[in-house]
Design an enzyme around this catalytic site. Structure first.
Site, PDB file in Angstrom:
ATOM      1  NE  ARG A  91       9.804   6.453   8.750  1.00 40.56           N
ATOM      2  CZ  ARG A  91       9.156   5.846   9.733  1.00 40.56           C
ATOM      3  NH1 ARG A  91       7.839   5.952   9.823  1.00 40.56           N
ATOM      4  NH2 ARG A  91       9.810   5.124  10.623  1.00 40.56           N
ATOM      5  CE  LYS A 109       8.909   1.384   9.236  1.00 38.16           C
ATOM      6  NZ  LYS A 109       8.114   0.463  10.075  1.00 38.16           N
ATOM      7  CG  HIS A 121      -4.673  13.650  -2.494  1.00 40.95           C
ATOM      8  ND1 HIS A 121      -4.112  14.694  -3.193  1.00 40.95           N
ATOM      9  CD2 HIS A 121      -5.460  12.990  -3.374  1.00 40.95           C
ATOM     10  CE1 HIS A 121      -4.545  14.680  -4.438  1.00 40.95           C
ATOM     11  NE2 HIS A 121      -5.358  13.650  -4.576  1.00 40.95           N
ATOM     12  CE1 TYR A 124       3.988   5.745   8.129  1.00 41.49           C
ATOM     13  CE2 TYR A 124       2.299   4.328   9.065  1.00 41.49           C
ATOM     14  CZ  TYR A 124       3.633   4.633   8.859  1.00 41.49           C
ATOM     15  OH  TYR A 124       4.608   3.824   9.370  1.00 41.49           O
ATOM     16  CB  ALA A 138      -7.781  12.596   0.253  1.00 44.53           C
ATOM     17  CG  ASN A 144       2.984   0.661  11.145  1.00 45.47           C
ATOM     18  OD1 ASN A 144       2.513   1.489  11.917  1.00 45.47           O
ATOM     19  ND2 ASN A 144       4.239   0.692  10.735  1.00 45.47           N
ATOM     20  NE  ARG A 203     -10.761  -3.026  15.080  1.00 46.68           N
ATOM     21  CZ  ARG A 203      -9.672  -2.581  15.693  1.00 46.68           C
ATOM     22  NH1 ARG A 203      -8.542  -3.283  15.595  1.00 46.68           N
ATOM     23  NH2 ARG A 203      -9.699  -1.471  16.405  1.00 46.68           N
TER      24      ARG A 203
END
Length: 222
Positions: A91, A109, A121, A124, A138, A144, A203
């Site tokens: 992106r 991104k 695979h 994001y 995968a 985010n 986390r």
């Protein structure tokens, strides 16, 4: 407690062309708003023997392999011998190192990927830094943005560090293995040579050389 300064956290700063960004900042997340301008600065200086400028703000190494159905928006730099597979969506504000794999249906991104990173695979990766030879299984993703849209706080043991940023994904050091289907929550920081079990919900800060089974169950490698 995990040592979070760039100097202590990253072992392999020679494995990214963005090393100077790590040297001029204290913490990794301070680099995220600098990625775009850095790409625009160094892109025009890249060797024309090694890189093609395929669009106004996109530089791709001649030895990289780019699938016809991949989408690449600038600013972006894609390093030598990197493979961008079908359906990948880059992106913009993406600094992808040498020998990387950006896989099918993976979205990138505002990231720095050190050399030899694999996101092969259905991943994001947003507003994140992935260290040398780190690998995301995968379907593993970086989340985010917090659900309440407040600024991300880095939780390092009892310490809480205010970042002043609404968007921070994950910060991985070298040779981190993220299991399939894992979610790295906003501001997750994972030390080098750590393995995260599949289907984990991560986390806070995870110490180097750990085996993350689930929250509250983290073992040190021997």
């Amino acid at each position: 407690m995990v040592e979070l300064t760039n100097k202590e956290f990253f072992q392999d700063l020679d494995q990214t062309i963005a090393a100077q960004l790590f040297e001029q900042t204290t913490y990794p997340w301070e680099i995220l708003p600098l990625i775009k301008d850095f790409i625009l600065k160094i892109g025009p200086t890249l060797s024309k023997d090694e890189y093609d400028q395929v669009e106004e703000d996109v530089w791709i190494a001649k030895s990289a392999t780019i699938a016809k159905t991949a989408t690449i928006n600038g600013p972006a730099i894609i390093g030598p011998d990197t493979e961008v597979r079908p359906g990948a969506f880059i992106r913009g504000n993406a600094l992808i190192g040498a020998g990387c794999v950006v896989g099918n249906s993976t979205e990138i991104k505002n990231d720095i990927l050190f050399n030899n990173v694999q996101v092969p695979h259905y991943n994001y990766v947003g507003d994140s830094i992935l260290g040398y030879k780190s690998h995301m299984g995968a379907g593993s993703i970086t989340s985010n943005v917090k659900s309440d849209k407040t600024n991300v706080v880095i939780k390092n043991g009892e310490e809480k560090i205010e970042t002043g940023r609404k968007k921070i994904g994950a910060i991985l050091s070298s040779r981190v293995e993220v299991g399939c289907g894992t979610i790295l929550n906003p501001g997750s920081v994972v030390g080098h040579d750590t393995n995260i079990y599949p289907l984990s919900m991560v986390r806070g800060c995870i110490a180097p050389n750990s085996i993350y089974k689930k929250a509250g169950e983290i073992a040190q490698k021997r």
